[in-house]
Every structure is written in structure tokens, then in C-alpha cells.
Design a protein around this motif. Structure first.
Motif, short mmCIF file in Angstrom:
data_model
loop_
_atom_site.label_atom_id
_atom_site.label_comp_id
_atom_site.label_asym_id
_atom_site.label_seq_id
_atom_site.Cartn_x
_atom_site.Cartn_y
_atom_site.Cartn_z
N ILE A 10 -32.10 51.70 0.89
CA ILE A 10 -30.89 52.10 0.18
C ILE A 10 -31.27 53.11 -0.89
CG2 ILE A 10 -28.91 51.37 -1.20
CD1 ILE A 10 -29.22 48.58 0.03
N LEU A 11 -30.70 54.31 -0.78
CA LEU A 11 -30.94 55.36 -1.74
C LEU A 11 -29.93 55.14 -2.88
CD1 LEU A 11 -31.62 59.02 -0.74
CD2 LEU A 11 -30.70 58.38 -2.95
N GLY A 12 -30.40 54.49 -3.94
CA GLY A 12 -29.51 54.09 -5.02
C GLY A 12 -29.67 54.93 -6.27
N GLY A 13 -28.94 54.51 -7.31
CA GLY A 13 -28.96 55.21 -8.58
C GLY A 13 -27.94 56.33 -8.63
N LEU A 14 -27.13 56.43 -7.59
CA LEU A 14 -26.13 57.49 -7.48
C LEU A 14 -24.75 56.90 -7.75
CD1 LEU A 14 -27.56 58.75 -4.09
CD2 LEU A 14 -28.08 59.65 -6.36
N GLY A 15 -24.68 56.14 -8.78
CA GLY A 15 -23.53 55.30 -9.06
C GLY A 15 -24.00 53.88 -8.80
N PRO A 16 -24.62 53.25 -9.77
CA PRO A 16 -25.21 51.92 -9.57
C PRO A 16 -24.25 50.89 -9.00
CG PRO A 16 -25.94 52.83 -11.65
CD PRO A 16 -24.89 53.76 -11.12
N LEU A 17 -22.97 50.98 -9.35
CA LEU A 17 -22.01 50.01 -8.80
C LEU A 17 -21.77 50.25 -7.32
CD1 LEU A 17 -19.46 49.50 -11.69
CD2 LEU A 17 -21.19 47.92 -10.84
N ALA A 18 -21.83 51.50 -6.87
CA ALA A 18 -21.68 51.78 -5.44
C ALA A 18 -22.79 51.09 -4.66
CB ALA A 18 -21.69 53.28 -5.19
N CYS A 19 -23.99 51.12 -5.21
CA CYS A 19 -25.14 50.48 -4.57
C CYS A 19 -24.96 48.96 -4.55
CB CYS A 19 -26.41 50.87 -5.31
SG CYS A 19 -27.90 50.32 -4.49
N ALA A 20 -24.55 48.40 -5.67
CA ALA A 20 -24.33 46.96 -5.75
C ALA A 20 -23.23 46.52 -4.78
CB ALA A 20 -23.97 46.55 -7.17
N HIS A 21 -22.17 47.31 -4.69
CA HIS A 21 -21.07 46.99 -3.77
C HIS A 21 -21.56 47.03 -2.33
CE1 HIS A 21 -17.05 46.68 -2.18
NE2 HIS A 21 -17.23 47.81 -1.51
N PHE A 22 -22.38 48.03 -1.98
CA PHE A 22 -22.91 48.11 -0.62
C PHE A 22 -23.78 46.91 -0.29
CE2 PHE A 22 -26.37 49.33 2.30
CZ PHE A 22 -25.60 49.42 3.45
N CYS A 23 -24.61 46.48 -1.23
CA CYS A 23 -25.46 45.31 -0.99
C CYS A 23 -24.60 44.09 -0.67
CB CYS A 23 -26.36 45.04 -2.19
SG CYS A 23 -27.72 46.21 -2.34
N THR A 24 -23.51 43.93 -1.40
CA THR A 24 -22.60 42.82 -1.13
C THR A 24 -22.00 42.96 0.26
OG1 THR A 24 -22.08 42.61 -3.47
CG2 THR A 24 -20.50 41.65 -1.94
N ARG A 25 -21.58 44.18 0.61
CA ARG A 25 -20.98 44.41 1.93
C ARG A 25 -21.99 44.22 3.05
NH1 ARG A 25 -19.30 50.08 1.65
NH2 ARG A 25 -18.97 49.84 3.88
N LEU A 26 -23.26 44.38 2.76
CA LEU A 26 -24.30 44.18 3.76
C LEU A 26 -24.59 42.69 3.97
CD1 LEU A 26 -26.50 45.56 5.55
CD2 LEU A 26 -27.99 45.50 3.55
N VAL A 27 -24.60 41.93 2.89
CA VAL A 27 -24.98 40.52 2.95
C VAL A 27 -23.83 39.61 3.39
CG1 VAL A 27 -25.73 38.56 1.54
CG2 VAL A 27 -26.84 40.77 1.29
N GLU A 28 -22.65 39.79 2.84
CA GLU A 28 -21.56 38.85 3.07
C GLU A 28 -21.19 38.64 4.54
OE1 GLU A 28 -18.39 40.01 0.44
OE2 GLU A 28 -19.16 38.73 -1.16
N PRO A 29 -21.05 39.68 5.35
CA PRO A 29 -20.63 39.44 6.74
C PRO A 29 -21.76 39.02 7.68
CG PRO A 29 -20.81 41.78 6.37
CD PRO A 29 -21.08 41.11 5.04
N THR A 30 -23.00 38.98 7.20
CA THR A 30 -24.12 38.64 8.06
C THR A 30 -24.05 37.16 8.44
OG1 THR A 30 -25.49 40.32 7.01
CG2 THR A 30 -26.64 38.60 8.23
N PRO A 31 -23.97 36.86 9.72
CA PRO A 31 -23.87 35.46 10.15
C PRO A 31 -25.25 34.79 10.18
CG PRO A 31 -23.82 36.87 12.07
CD PRO A 31 -23.90 37.78 10.86
N ALA A 32 -25.88 34.73 9.02
CA ALA A 32 -27.22 34.16 8.93
C ALA A 32 -27.14 32.69 8.54
CB ALA A 32 -28.04 34.93 7.91
N GLY A 33 -27.86 31.86 9.25
CA GLY A 33 -27.92 30.45 8.91
C GLY A 33 -28.96 30.16 7.83
N THR A 34 -29.91 31.09 7.68
CA THR A 34 -30.96 30.94 6.68
C THR A 34 -31.21 32.29 6.01
OG1 THR A 34 -32.74 31.51 8.21
CG2 THR A 34 -32.12 29.17 8.08
#
Length: 109
Positions: A10-34
Motif C-alpha cells: 500500500i502506497l500510503g501517506g497520500l491522505g492518511p485516512l484514505a490509507c486507513a479506510h482502504f485497510c478496513t475495506r481490505l480486511v472486513e470482507p475477507t472470509p478468514a476464519g483465522t
């Protein structure tokens, strides 16, 4: 959903909240059991990249060399694809992609 996630840089620092929001969007829908079911993420937040907003309309310093430098560092760190969670940085995606051999994509498309 792929059976094996690739390492996502993730190329971040270009709007720190945009990066944080993307991380959330990456993690939340992942159907990971662990924890190990989630993708490996390499985040490089580089707030010293010149302003894209100042460059585009006003002709300020070009952010391209710094964007390419960070993308190369992500690739060298093992990223197999690079996400750019910044609306204004979309104008430079081709320039960023030209500096690395891995796919570069906007998280806004």
C-alpha cells in the motif's frame, strides 16, 4: 475470492485516512476464519511526497519521482501488487506502474 492472497503493498501517506479506510475495506470482507487467512500487507506511508493537488493545477513540484521511489521500495519489500488509495494520485498511476514490474491499481476504481 482468491484461495491465496498475494502480498499487497500500500502506497500510503497520500491522505492518511484514505490509507486507513482502504485497510478496513481490505480486511472486513475477507472470509478468514483465522488471522492467517488475511492477506499480507506491506504499508509504506510516505507523507513527504510532494502535493498532487499543488502539482496538477498549479505546476508545483512533481510527485512522480517520489511516488516511483516508494513503489520500488514496496516491490523490493516483496509486494506482488501495489494499491494506491488516493483519488488525486490516480493521475499518476501510469507513471508509478512504469517504475515497477508488479501491477499497480487504484483502490477507487
Amino acid at each position: 475470492m482468491p484461495t491465496r492472497w498475494k502480498k499487497v503493498g500500500i502506497l500510503g501517506g497520500l491522505g492518511p485516512l484514505a490509507c486507513a479506510h482502504f485497510c478496513t475495506r481490505l480486511v472486513e470482507p475477507t472470509p478468514a476464519g483465522t488471522d492467517s487467512g488475511h492477506p499480507e500487507v506491506i504499508l509504506m506511508s510516505s507523507p513527504d511526497i510532494p502535493s498532487r493537488l499543488a502539482h496538477l493545477p498549479e505546476g508545483g513540484p512533481s510527485p512522480v519521482p517520489a511516488l516511483q521511489r516508494v513503489a520500488r521500495r514496496l516491490e523490493q519489500a516483496g509486494s506482488e501488487r501495489i494499491a494506491v488509495p488516493s483519488v488525486t494520485t490516480q493521475a499518476f498511476l501510469d507513471d508509478i506502474a512504469a517504475a515497477v514490474a508488479v501491477p499497480v491499481f487504484s483502490t477507487r476504481r
